[in-house]
Design a protein around this motif. Structure first.
Motif, short mmCIF file in Angstrom:
data_model
loop_
_atom_site.label_atom_id
_atom_site.label_comp_id
_atom_site.label_asym_id
_atom_site.label_seq_id
_atom_site.Cartn_x
_atom_site.Cartn_y
_atom_site.Cartn_z
N ASN A 212 0.85 -1.19 0.00
CA ASN A 212 0.00 0.00 0.00
C ASN A 212 0.89 1.24 0.00
N ALA A 213 0.29 2.40 0.22
CA ALA A 213 1.06 3.65 0.20
C ALA A 213 2.16 3.67 1.26
N ASP A 214 1.87 3.10 2.42
CA ASP A 214 2.88 3.07 3.48
C ASP A 214 4.05 2.16 3.09
N SER A 215 3.74 1.04 2.45
CA SER A 215 4.81 0.14 1.99
C SER A 215 5.73 0.87 1.03
N LEU A 216 5.12 1.58 0.08
CA LEU A 216 5.90 2.30 -0.91
C LEU A 216 6.68 3.44 -0.28
N TYR A 217 6.07 4.14 0.65
CA TYR A 217 6.76 5.23 1.34
C TYR A 217 8.02 4.71 2.05
N ASN A 218 7.91 3.58 2.70
CA ASN A 218 9.06 3.00 3.41
C ASN A 218 10.19 2.65 2.43
N ILE A 219 9.82 2.21 1.24
CA ILE A 219 10.83 1.93 0.22
C ILE A 219 11.51 3.22 -0.24
N LEU A 220 10.72 4.28 -0.40
CA LEU A 220 11.29 5.58 -0.79
C LEU A 220 12.31 6.04 0.25
N VAL A 221 11.96 5.86 1.52
CA VAL A 221 12.87 6.27 2.60
C VAL A 221 14.17 5.47 2.52
N ARG A 222 14.06 4.17 2.26
CA ARG A 222 15.25 3.32 2.15
C ARG A 222 16.14 3.75 0.99
N ILE A 223 15.55 4.04 -0.14
CA ILE A 223 16.33 4.36 -1.34
C ILE A 223 16.87 5.78 -1.29
N SER A 224 16.09 6.70 -0.73
CA SER A 224 16.48 8.11 -0.66
C SER A 224 16.86 8.66 -2.03
N PRO A 225 15.92 8.68 -2.96
CA PRO A 225 16.25 9.10 -4.33
C PRO A 225 16.46 10.61 -4.45
N ASP A 226 17.26 10.99 -5.42
CA ASP A 226 17.40 12.41 -5.77
C ASP A 226 16.29 12.84 -6.72
N SER B 266 -4.04 6.68 -5.54
CA SER B 266 -3.07 5.62 -5.82
C SER B 266 -1.99 5.54 -4.75
N ASN B 267 -1.37 4.37 -4.67
CA ASN B 267 -0.24 4.19 -3.75
C ASN B 267 0.88 5.16 -4.07
N GLU B 268 1.15 5.33 -5.37
CA GLU B 268 2.26 6.19 -5.78
C GLU B 268 2.03 7.64 -5.36
N TYR B 269 0.82 8.14 -5.57
CA TYR B 269 0.56 9.54 -5.23
C TYR B 269 0.66 9.78 -3.72
N LYS B 270 0.04 8.92 -2.95
CA LYS B 270 0.05 9.10 -1.50
C LYS B 270 1.47 8.98 -0.94
N ALA B 271 2.21 7.98 -1.40
CA ALA B 271 3.57 7.77 -0.89
C ALA B 271 4.50 8.90 -1.32
N THR B 272 4.40 9.30 -2.58
CA THR B 272 5.27 10.36 -3.08
C THR B 272 4.96 11.69 -2.41
N SER B 273 3.68 11.99 -2.23
CA SER B 273 3.28 13.24 -1.57
C SER B 273 3.81 13.30 -0.15
N LYS B 274 3.70 12.19 0.56
CA LYS B 274 4.21 12.14 1.94
C LYS B 274 5.72 12.30 1.95
N TYR B 275 6.39 11.67 1.00
CA TYR B 275 7.85 11.74 0.96
C TYR B 275 8.32 13.15 0.63
N THR B 276 7.69 13.80 -0.33
CA THR B 276 8.11 15.14 -0.72
C THR B 276 7.80 16.18 0.35
N ASP B 277 6.85 15.90 1.21
CA ASP B 277 6.57 16.80 2.34
C ASP B 277 7.75 16.85 3.31
#
Length: 277
Positions: A45-59, A82-93
């Protein structure tokens, strides 16, 4: 003795220079093709994807839409569930990251304009109806059942988490599934006149047969992945030395890998999997 000392000193200086050159070398661009599932399901879900974003720490995050979904400042101009929108929005915040779109421009409108949609779905529904009522010949029935089996296997993998649909084995199943859908099923449809006889009226007033519409959908699948890979390479060249995360529905992952792997050296980047971080 003096000669030996001079030789050792030269080796030391040479080693120092080598270390300095290595430490100053331009970092390799990293490209992570992260297969996703667009809607929340068990184990992803969005939380799963967010946790992956945190691990990768993309530029840089490349998002599977075209530029019409962004403002001129590359901010989202709409929202999704979508999972992507929710996770990306949280990460960019919480993190500074560059977001860019990379999909085929106007993909949905284009599919309608060429008659690929909704005829692809209508043709497939008709084929399934022929199968369910026993109107396919034995060879075509077996071929259609092969498609159903591979399709079910691939979709089932989505429920086991990101690792289950981000690996070469799943990529191979996805490739088989897409080949069966757009090549084998189209060949079955060619054997039955009903697919050529039934037409769908497009928005421009023209009509297209179910068979031709289905074939155009298959052609668009290739066009879309080729456009996506071309846009990804554009961003690889735009952001050299950066860690670039490509969010993509996991059915695309095999195709993007196939197109991008051969040009890694030419464009000076490496493709990495998310579990390497």
């Amino acid at each position: 003795m003096r000669a030996l000392f001079i030789h050792i000193k030269r080796l030391f200086l040479l080693g120092t220079v080598t270390v300095l050159i290595s430490s100053c070398a331009k970092p390799k661009t990293e490209l992570i093709l992260l297969g996703t599932v667009h809607q929340p399901i068990e184990n992803f879900n969005a939380d799963s994807l967010y946790n992956i974003l945190v691990r990768i720490s993309p530029d840089v995050i490349l998002y599977e839409v075209d530029s019409s979904f962004f403002t001129d400042q590359f901010e989202f101009n709409t929202s999704w569930k979508s999972n992507e929108y929710k996770a990306t929005s949280k990460y960019t915040d919480q993190n500074k990251v560059i977001i860019r779109p990379y999909d085929f421009t106007g993909r949905n409108e284009y599919r309608k304009a060429i008659g690929a949609r909704p005829t692809d779905g209508l043709a497939k529904a008709l084929l399934d109806s022929l199968y369910q009522t026993g109107l396919l010949n034995p060879a075509d029935q077996l071929q259609y059942e092969s498609y159903l089996q591979v399709n079910d296997t691939l979709n089932a993998l989505a429920y086991y988490g990101a690792a289950s649909f981000n690996n070469p084995a799943t990529d191979s199943i996805a490739q088989s599934r897409q080949q069966l859908q757009y090549e084998s099923l189209a060949k079955i449809m060619e054997q039955y006149p009903v697919f050529s006889d039934i037409h769908y009226q497009m928005e421009n007033g023209d009509s297209i047969s179910f068979l031709d519409g289905y074939k155009r959908a298959g052609e668009f699948w290739k066009m879309r992945n080729e456009a996506m890979s071309k846009h990804i390479l554009h961003f690889v060249n735009t952001f050299p030395g950066k860690r670039i995360l490509v969010l993509n529905g996991f059915f695309h992952r095999y195709y993007l890998n196939k197109l991008l792997l051969p040009v890694c050296n030419e464009h000076d980047f490496v493709i990495k999997n998310f579990d390497e971080y």
